[in-house]
Scaffold this active site. Sequence first.
Site, short mmCIF file in Angstrom:
data_model
loop_
_atom_site.label_atom_id
_atom_site.label_comp_id
_atom_site.label_asym_id
_atom_site.label_seq_id
_atom_site.Cartn_x
_atom_site.Cartn_y
_atom_site.Cartn_z
N GLU A 114 0.90 -1.18 0.08
CA GLU A 114 0.12 -0.11 -0.02
C GLU A 114 0.74 1.23 -0.08
O GLU A 114 0.67 2.24 -0.71
CB GLU A 114 -0.91 0.10 1.02
CG GLU A 114 -1.98 1.12 1.24
CD GLU A 114 -2.94 0.90 2.35
OE1 GLU A 114 -3.48 2.02 2.74
OE2 GLU A 114 -3.17 -0.13 2.97
N ARG A 197 -7.58 2.51 14.24
CA ARG A 197 -8.30 1.30 13.96
C ARG A 197 -8.41 0.41 15.28
O ARG A 197 -9.45 -0.24 15.68
CB ARG A 197 -8.51 0.69 12.58
CG ARG A 197 -9.19 -0.34 12.24
CD ARG A 197 -9.05 -0.83 10.89
NE ARG A 197 -9.62 0.09 10.04
CZ ARG A 197 -10.71 0.15 9.30
NH1 ARG A 197 -11.61 -1.02 9.81
NH2 ARG A 197 -11.36 0.81 8.41
N GLU A 606 -10.97 -8.28 4.88
CA GLU A 606 -10.22 -8.30 6.37
C GLU A 606 -11.19 -8.63 7.23
O GLU A 606 -10.44 -9.39 8.34
CB GLU A 606 -9.93 -6.84 6.27
CG GLU A 606 -8.78 -6.02 5.70
CD GLU A 606 -8.84 -4.59 5.90
OE1 GLU A 606 -7.51 -4.21 6.24
OE2 GLU A 606 -9.51 -3.80 5.58
#
Length: 688
Positions: A114, A197, A606
């Site tokens: 990423e 997160r 995920e």
Amino acid sequence: GRPTIISIQDAIRAGSYYEMTRHKLVVGDVEDALASEGAVTVSGEFNVAGQEHFYLESNSTLVIPTEDKKGFDIFSSTQAVTKTQMCCASATGSMANRVTVKTKRLGGGFGGKETRNVFSAAAAAVAAKITGRPVRLTLDRNVDMQTTGQRHAFYAKYKASATIDPDTGVAKLGALDVKLFSNAGCALDLSGPVLDRALFHIDGAYKWSAFRAEGVCCKTDQPPHTAFRGFGGPQGIVICENIVDHLASAMDLTGRKLDEFRRANMYKEGDHTHFGQEILHGTWNVPTAWDNLTTSANVENRRLAVAEYNRVTKWKKRGISILPTKFGIAFTAKFMNQGGALVHVYTDGTVLVSHGGTEMGQGLHTKVAQVAACAFGIPLSDVHVCETASDKVANSNPSAASMSTDMYGMATLNACNEILNNLLPVRNRLGSEASLKEVATAAFFERIDLSAHGFFRLADERCGFDWNASAPPGYDGPPNQYKGHPFNYFTQGVAVAEVEVDLLTGDHRILRADILVDVGSSINPAIDVGQIEGAFTQGVGWCTIEEMIWGDSDHSWVRPAGRLFTQGPGAYKLPSFNDTPEIFNVKLMDGVANPFVVHSSKGIGEPPFFLGCTVFFAIKEALRDARIELLGEMKGRRFDLMLPATSERIRMSVGDEICRDGIVGTIFDENVKLHEEKLTNFQPKGSF
């Protein structure tokens, strides 16, 4: 100079933090709840190790200078086409419109491509700029592992409470007070959002009466750690489940009572999470999934069978565990919740789609092609999705956060609808029986546009969270709701795992795993089941056999200090065929919809990853039975097990005579109490 800082504990001692990442969420009065009459209170620490992505294809880039030497065509194994384009343009002093990055497919990514592919891509671009010749750069596996970063290791320090209702006997969760520390490495990369997160998911699937969670990223001398499937969510959830397990142990809740404890404390529709997001009516399916799987997987009878097996077998023990998950879907950075697509209809009735997402084995192109085929009413074979390229769809975001089908499916549908709207007069004239080929050919001769650019952005009210926002004057709504709405929806699921542990070797087998997941109305059930199986297995690897060992103070024999010891498949152990469940049942929930996304589907890449941790807690259940048998109820029931549960860690947690001789024999102290404490709390060292 300053001391070398490798581990989280090194960073805590040195006060080495990225302070800009320090965030906190508070609900209610934690101190009051912890001190409430009749509350059972526990405190402890929990270490969660990192994980190597180990994609089959290491980072690789081919850079070809353009004919005029002012630009480049770049073929890169990346999840982030635009980021690679902009970094290569910056590194070579080129304009972005002269740099084209193309990605046909990746040999795996899992988040590791990423951001962390760009330095090698930029290096190849600089070499191509200087030489004027094509340059290919492919990292060797050991170089890739040492430089590109891994999943973040976490350390949690917590206090928590629960109370038992004297009338009903039901145990209810009280306060949770937890501090999270992540090992970010020597540069920040995506560590801040990963930590955020984790904070968003530290509640698990449970309602806590009072809540305080604070987190900060630790600055160490490891490589910058980065995104990895789950992006901090699995670390947060497994820390929560470890705390729930600790509370249950303190209240002597095991087996069926432990399951009932978890079930009784799940969110209910209308509740609000600790970050203020409402659990909307008709969207909360975890309790139903739990009840359905408990019945279909025959959990209660299997628990009885496990108990009987453990009663008659001394050196092999079995354990069974059932756990829920809820995983928020959206980029927590608001601006990233957008995507584009380009759709062409040709006069032979075929369709070409380009979109901003990358295909890395997750089936994104297949799902996008299905969306287009459905929109035009044509066979899937008449739709082709071409390579992802920065000159086809500009300013794309990385394929990550399980958002790609949501964004690019909707963008593709938007483009298809625009073309269909253009074709409507022709369609009305030719009739509903006319084929797309006939309609497109007629439209071409009438000079009607057969191409369209589609765009999708998630609604403002369904994404974004401002950690620094202050409550407006007179605010009396749910705590923290004024800060935003970080997730569009939750993908939910439940898993049951049964294991058998060899107490003499520390080896384990997964006898059976049952998984039930709410993926809304699945666009492609075969792909979704495959994603669940793969995510579960990768999660099992993270929590059992995959162990990162660094040259830190606990591993001083690794030289030079800070070096990654577990390089390559010889030292770093991945799950193989023998590590998958011997019986593996995966099912998608029926009759569930998702009103917020294309065709009522849900992101799936995920969310199932955490469910692999059912194996970790099943191993812990097996060890608990063994320890109670060997050490007695008081010493055996409560023990710490750091993640991952490697064969070494399992073996040294058994508490038998061989363990005692090995552990106590290393202590040159006549204090018997110290020996006993060391024996019952011993943990092999790990790198965190």
